[in-house]
Write a protein that holds these residues in place. Structure first.
Motif, PDB file in Angstrom:
ATOM      1  N   VAL A   1       0.811  -1.218   0.000  1.00 43.59           N
ATOM      2  CA  VAL A   1       0.000   0.000   0.000  1.00 43.59           C
ATOM      3  C   VAL A   1       0.843   1.265   0.000  1.00 43.59           C
ATOM      4  O   VAL A   1       0.316   2.369  -0.106  1.00 43.59           O
ATOM      5  CB  VAL A   1      -0.944   0.023   1.230  1.00 43.59           C
ATOM      6  N   GLY A   2       2.159   1.113   0.120  1.00 44.82           N
ATOM      7  CA  GLY A   2       3.032   2.268   0.214  1.00 44.82           C
ATOM      8  C   GLY A   2       3.254   2.701   1.656  1.00 44.82           C
ATOM      9  O   GLY A   2       2.532   2.285   2.570  1.00 44.82           O
ATOM     10  N   THR A   3       4.244   3.547   1.841  1.00 38.26           N
ATOM     11  CA  THR A   3       4.601   4.033   3.167  1.00 38.26           C
ATOM     12  C   THR A   3       4.755   5.548   3.144  1.00 38.26           C
ATOM     13  O   THR A   3       5.356   6.104   2.222  1.00 38.26           O
ATOM     14  CB  THR A   3       5.940   3.421   3.636  1.00 38.26           C
ATOM     15  N   LEU A   4       4.210   6.202   4.149  1.00 35.97           N
ATOM     16  CA  LEU A   4       4.402   7.639   4.357  1.00 35.97           C
ATOM     17  C   LEU A   4       5.347   7.829   5.526  1.00 35.97           C
ATOM     18  O   LEU A   4       5.049   7.407   6.655  1.00 35.97           O
ATOM     19  CB  LEU A   4       3.068   8.321   4.667  1.00 35.97           C
ATOM     20  N   LEU A   5       6.486   8.472   5.294  1.00 36.95           N
ATOM     21  CA  LEU A   5       7.471   8.657   6.348  1.00 36.95           C
ATOM     22  C   LEU A   5       7.657  10.142   6.638  1.00 36.95           C
ATOM     23  O   LEU A   5       7.931  10.928   5.735  1.00 36.95           O
ATOM     24  CB  LEU A   5       8.804   8.014   5.947  1.00 36.95           C
ATOM     25  N   PHE A   6       7.493  10.491   7.907  1.00 44.77           N
ATOM     26  CA  PHE A   6       7.637  11.873   8.353  1.00 44.77           C
ATOM     27  C   PHE A   6       8.973  12.054   9.072  1.00 44.77           C
ATOM     28  O   PHE A   6       9.556  11.095   9.582  1.00 44.77           O
ATOM     29  CB  PHE A   6       6.495  12.253   9.300  1.00 44.77           C
ATOM     30  N   THR A   7       9.460  13.272   9.133  1.00 48.11           N
ATOM     31  CA  THR A   7      10.692  13.587   9.849  1.00 48.11           C
ATOM     32  C   THR A   7      10.448  14.753  10.807  1.00 48.11           C
ATOM     33  O   THR A   7       9.473  15.495  10.664  1.00 48.11           O
ATOM     34  CB  THR A   7      11.820  13.972   8.876  1.00 48.11           C
ATOM     35  N   LYS A   8      11.354  14.896  11.783  1.00 49.86           N
ATOM     36  CA  LYS A   8      11.201  15.985  12.747  1.00 49.86           C
ATOM     37  C   LYS A   8      11.308  17.341  12.058  1.00 49.86           C
ATOM     38  O   LYS A   8      10.551  18.262  12.333  1.00 49.86           O
ATOM     39  CB  LYS A   8      12.272  15.867  13.841  1.00 49.86           C
ATOM     40  N   LYS A   9      12.282  17.468  11.159  1.00 50.56           N
ATOM     41  CA  LYS A   9      12.486  18.710  10.427  1.00 50.56           C
ATOM     42  C   LYS A   9      12.211  18.482   8.953  1.00 50.56           C
ATOM     43  O   LYS A   9      12.646  17.482   8.376  1.00 50.56           O
ATOM     44  CB  LYS A   9      13.914  19.223  10.633  1.00 50.56           C
ATOM     45  N   ASP A  10      11.503  19.400   8.362  1.00 54.63           N
ATOM     46  CA  ASP A  10      11.084  19.258   6.970  1.00 54.63           C
ATOM     47  C   ASP A  10      12.268  19.086   6.020  1.00 54.63           C
ATOM     48  O   ASP A  10      12.212  18.318   5.062  1.00 54.63           O
ATOM     49  CB  ASP A  10      10.259  20.486   6.563  1.00 54.63           C
ATOM     50  N   LYS A  11      13.378  19.747   6.311  1.00 48.08           N
ATOM     51  CA  LYS A  11      14.543  19.685   5.420  1.00 48.08           C
ATOM     52  C   LYS A  11      15.151  18.289   5.345  1.00 48.08           C
ATOM     53  O   LYS A  11      15.834  17.940   4.382  1.00 48.08           O
ATOM     54  CB  LYS A  11      15.607  20.694   5.851  1.00 48.08           C
ATOM     55  N   HIS A  12      14.877  17.468   6.365  1.00 51.88           N
ATOM     56  CA  HIS A  12      15.422  16.112   6.377  1.00 51.88           C
ATOM     57  C   HIS A  12      14.756  15.208   5.347  1.00 51.88           C
ATOM     58  O   HIS A  12      15.286  14.144   5.021  1.00 51.88           O
ATOM     59  CB  HIS A  12      15.287  15.507   7.771  1.00 51.88           C
ATOM     60  N   LEU A  13      13.593  15.614   4.836  1.00 56.06           N
ATOM     61  CA  LEU A  13      12.922  14.801   3.818  1.00 56.06           C
ATOM     62  C   LEU A  13      13.767  14.711   2.552  1.00 56.06           C
ATOM     63  O   LEU A  13      13.836  13.665   1.905  1.00 56.06           O
ATOM     64  CB  LEU A  13      11.549  15.393   3.494  1.00 56.06           C
ATOM     65  N   GLU A  14      14.403  15.816   2.175  1.00 58.18           N
ATOM     66  CA  GLU A  14      15.264  15.792   0.991  1.00 58.18           C
ATOM     67  C   GLU A  14      16.449  14.844   1.188  1.00 58.18           C
ATOM     68  O   GLU A  14      16.860  14.140   0.256  1.00 58.18           O
ATOM     69  CB  GLU A  14      15.770  17.199   0.658  1.00 58.18           C
ATOM     70  N   GLU A  15      16.983  14.806   2.415  1.00 57.97           N
ATOM     71  CA  GLU A  15      18.076  13.882   2.714  1.00 57.97           C
ATOM     72  C   GLU A  15      17.609  12.437   2.577  1.00 57.97           C
ATOM     73  O   GLU A  15      18.314  11.597   1.993  1.00 57.97           O
ATOM     74  CB  GLU A  15      18.595  14.128   4.134  1.00 57.97           C
ATOM     75  N   LEU A  16      16.421  12.156   3.104  1.00 62.01           N
ATOM     76  CA  LEU A  16      15.878  10.807   2.993  1.00 62.01           C
ATOM     77  C   LEU A  16      15.598  10.426   1.547  1.00 62.01           C
ATOM     78  O   LEU A  16      15.805   9.283   1.139  1.00 62.01           O
ATOM     79  CB  LEU A  16      14.584  10.680   3.805  1.00 62.01           C
ATOM     80  N   LEU A  17      15.115  11.389   0.787  1.00 60.20           N
ATOM     81  CA  LEU A  17      14.845  11.123  -0.627  1.00 60.20           C
ATOM     82  C   LEU A  17      16.142  10.734  -1.346  1.00 60.20           C
ATOM     83  O   LEU A  17      16.153   9.783  -2.146  1.00 60.20           O
ATOM     84  CB  LEU A  17      14.228  12.352  -1.285  1.00 60.20           C
ATOM     85  N   LYS A  18      17.232  11.421  -1.051  1.00 58.98           N
ATOM     86  CA  LYS A  18      18.514  11.092  -1.674  1.00 58.98           C
ATOM     87  C   LYS A  18      18.964   9.687  -1.276  1.00 58.98           C
ATOM     88  O   LYS A  18      19.463   8.919  -2.108  1.00 58.98           O
ATOM     89  CB  LYS A  18      19.573  12.122  -1.268  1.00 58.98           C
ATOM     90  N   ILE A  19      18.787   9.362   0.004  1.00 60.08           N
ATOM     91  CA  ILE A  19      19.142   8.019   0.477  1.00 60.08           C
ATOM     92  C   ILE A  19      18.316   6.973  -0.265  1.00 60.08           C
ATOM     93  O   ILE A  19      18.834   5.954  -0.738  1.00 60.08           O
ATOM     94  CB  ILE A  19      18.917   7.901   1.999  1.00 60.08           C
ATOM     95  N   GLY A  20      17.008   7.238  -0.360  1.00 58.08           N
ATOM     96  CA  GLY A  20      16.114   6.293  -1.021  1.00 58.08           C
ATOM     97  C   GLY A  20      16.441   6.093  -2.489  1.00 58.08           C
ATOM     98  O   GLY A  20      16.439   4.967  -2.993  1.00 58.08           O
ATOM     99  N   LEU A  21      16.727   7.184  -3.190  1.00 60.04           N
ATOM    100  CA  LEU A  21      17.056   7.087  -4.614  1.00 60.04           C
ATOM    101  C   LEU A  21      18.345   6.302  -4.827  1.00 60.04           C
ATOM    102  O   LEU A  21      18.461   5.522  -5.786  1.00 60.04           O
ATOM    103  CB  LEU A  21      17.178   8.487  -5.219  1.00 60.04           C
ATOM    104  N   LYS A  22      19.319   6.488  -3.935  1.00 56.80           N
ATOM    105  CA  LYS A  22      20.576   5.749  -4.038  1.00 56.80           C
ATOM    106  C   LYS A  22      20.335   4.264  -3.786  1.00 56.80           C
ATOM    107  O   LYS A  22      20.827   3.400  -4.534  1.00 56.80           O
ATOM    108  CB  LYS A  22      21.584   6.321  -3.044  1.00 56.80           C
ATOM    109  N   ARG A  23      19.577   3.965  -2.737  1.00 57.07           N
ATOM    110  CA  ARG A  23      19.336   2.562  -2.392  1.00 57.07           C
ATOM    111  C   ARG A  23      18.434   1.865  -3.405  1.00 57.07           C
ATOM    112  O   ARG A  23      18.482   0.647  -3.548  1.00 57.07           O
ATOM    113  CB  ARG A  23      18.743   2.472  -0.981  1.00 57.07           C
ATOM    114  N   ARG A  24      17.633   2.621  -4.103  1.00 58.34           N
ATOM    115  CA  ARG A  24      16.753   2.025  -5.098  1.00 58.34           C
ATOM    116  C   ARG A  24      17.530   1.421  -6.266  1.00 58.34           C
ATOM    117  O   ARG A  24      17.014   0.582  -7.003  1.00 58.34           O
ATOM    118  CB  ARG A  24      15.742   3.066  -5.605  1.00 58.34           C
TER     119      ARG A  24
END
Length: 373
Positions: free
Chosen positions: A91-114
């Motif tokens: 169904v997909g996953t929605l992941l939140f972070t404490k600081k909004d700017k950390h979402l871009e960091e997670l996106l980079k991690i995810g794209l690399k791991r993909r």
């Protein structure tokens, strides 16, 4: 010649090992499980390990392969028929972070791991209005990272399905506590209150109870129990296709079909094997979900709770392999809260070790002798 195999522990690891071994008619497989406090049956899992910042490479390799293993594993369990959504659904996953700017960091991690984990699927940062397109009750104003490959799994429904498939293949299930006996120059013995039998090989998949099994035989086992509680809510919302929600912190929101939502879980290190459901803990988790995600989540919707015992090592790393100095006795433990993600894969690996096959993970990178000696 028929070989007798015993599996002690009927959680996700033990039941999966039983299923794969029972596919071979030359193996007579018996699963022993007292079914008290089992973490798997009390849990609801999020199959979405790719965005973790945990630095243990071996752990990540195990959970990454565990997530990728699920679709083919379930096709075998259900004989290529449609997989029931009450067991597993992507169904997909929605992941939140404490600081909004950390979402871009997670996106980079995810794209690399993909790059070597394409099962992550689509990765996109959603604004609040876009989140409400998935989950209408979202009432906050934070963005989230969406991974379309994320899935949910109900531990109890999964175990029931796996064991039913194993029994259909000829496995036996004994709902009694079993102990292990080591006699010099002989095969291992497994004993219950009414039986004592010799086996050609034994798998110890009894999680936090592994020390109880091996300490009488002179082993030190680096495993500690951790109590986990989940709150179950029944609502009137149409939750069938809602993604799994991972707010800041460890209290996740896992929607299932027909308005059922699970919230949790707790991570209680000082409760031992206590299995008392505490209403205050359930309410606290739901209030946290209300604060983090939606004002429409209410403690009034709590209808029950789940409680089980996880197993952790002192360094939070899992292990598996042949018990040192105990030929043809294999063990695995230390999965902690990632048991549902990695458990089926680890069960398959243990069955491969029994069958003499090369496992997909190198046992030397998950050294059992570090935790059992």
């Amino acid at each position: 010649m028929t070989k007798k195999i015993a599996v002690i522990g009927g959680g996700v690891v033990g039941s999966t090992a039983t299923f794969y071994l029972s596919k071979h008619p030359e193996y007579e497989v018996t699963l022993f499980d007292e079914a008290t406090g089992q973490a798997t049956s009390a849990s609801a899992g999020i199959i979405s390990p790719w965005l973790s910042k945990r630095r243990n490479k071996e752990w990540y390799q195990m959970v990454k392969l565990g997530a990728a293993f699920y679709p083919d594993f379930l096709k075998e369990i259900f004989s290529n028929q449609e997989i029931p959504t009450e067991v597993y659904q992507q169904v997909g996953t929605l992941l939140f972070t404490k600081k909004d700017k950390h979402l871009e960091e997670l996106l980079k991690i995810g794209l690399k791991r993909r790059e070597d984990a394409p099962e992550i699927g689509e990765l996109i940062i959603l604004n609040p209005e876009e989140i409400r397109n998935y989950i209408p009750i979202y009432s906050k104003n934070k963005r989230a990272l969406f991974a379309s490959g994320g899935a949910r799994v109900d531990g109890k429904a999964l175990i029931e399905s796996v064991l039913a498939a194993a029994v259909k293949q000829g496995a036996q299930v004994v709902t009694k506590k079993a102990t292990l006996t080591k006699i010099q120059n002989s095969k291992p013995f497994v004993e219950t209150t009414s039986t004592k039998d010799e086996f050609d090989a034994v798998i110890l998949a009894n999680s936090a109870w592994l020390p109880e099994t091996l300490k009488p035989l002179g082993y030190h086992v680096d495993i500690r129990p951790q109590k986990g509680q989940l709150a179950q809510l029944q609502t009137d919302w149409k939750t069938d296709n809602w993604p799994v929600i991972m707010p800041t912190g460890e209290k996740d929101i896992i929607p299932f079909s027909n308005g059922k939502i699970l919230v949790g879980a707790t991570h209680e290190d000082d409760m031992g094997f206590d299995l008392t459901l505490q209403s205050s803990s359930l309410e606290e988790m739901v209030l946290n979900a209300q604060k983090q995600f939606s004002q429409y989540i209410s403690t009034n919707d709590i209808i029950s709770g789940r409680v089980g015992t996880r197993a952790y090592t002192s360094d939070f790393a899992p292990f598996f392999g042949e018990v040192p100095g105990f030929e043809n006795v294999f063990a695995a433990s230390g999965l902690g809260s990632t048991g549902l993600t990695a458990g089926p894969l680890l069960g398959k690996i243990l069955s491969d070790l029994i069958l003499g096959k090369q496992p997909v993970l190198d046992p030397r990178k998950y050294p059992i002798q570090k935790y059992i000696h």
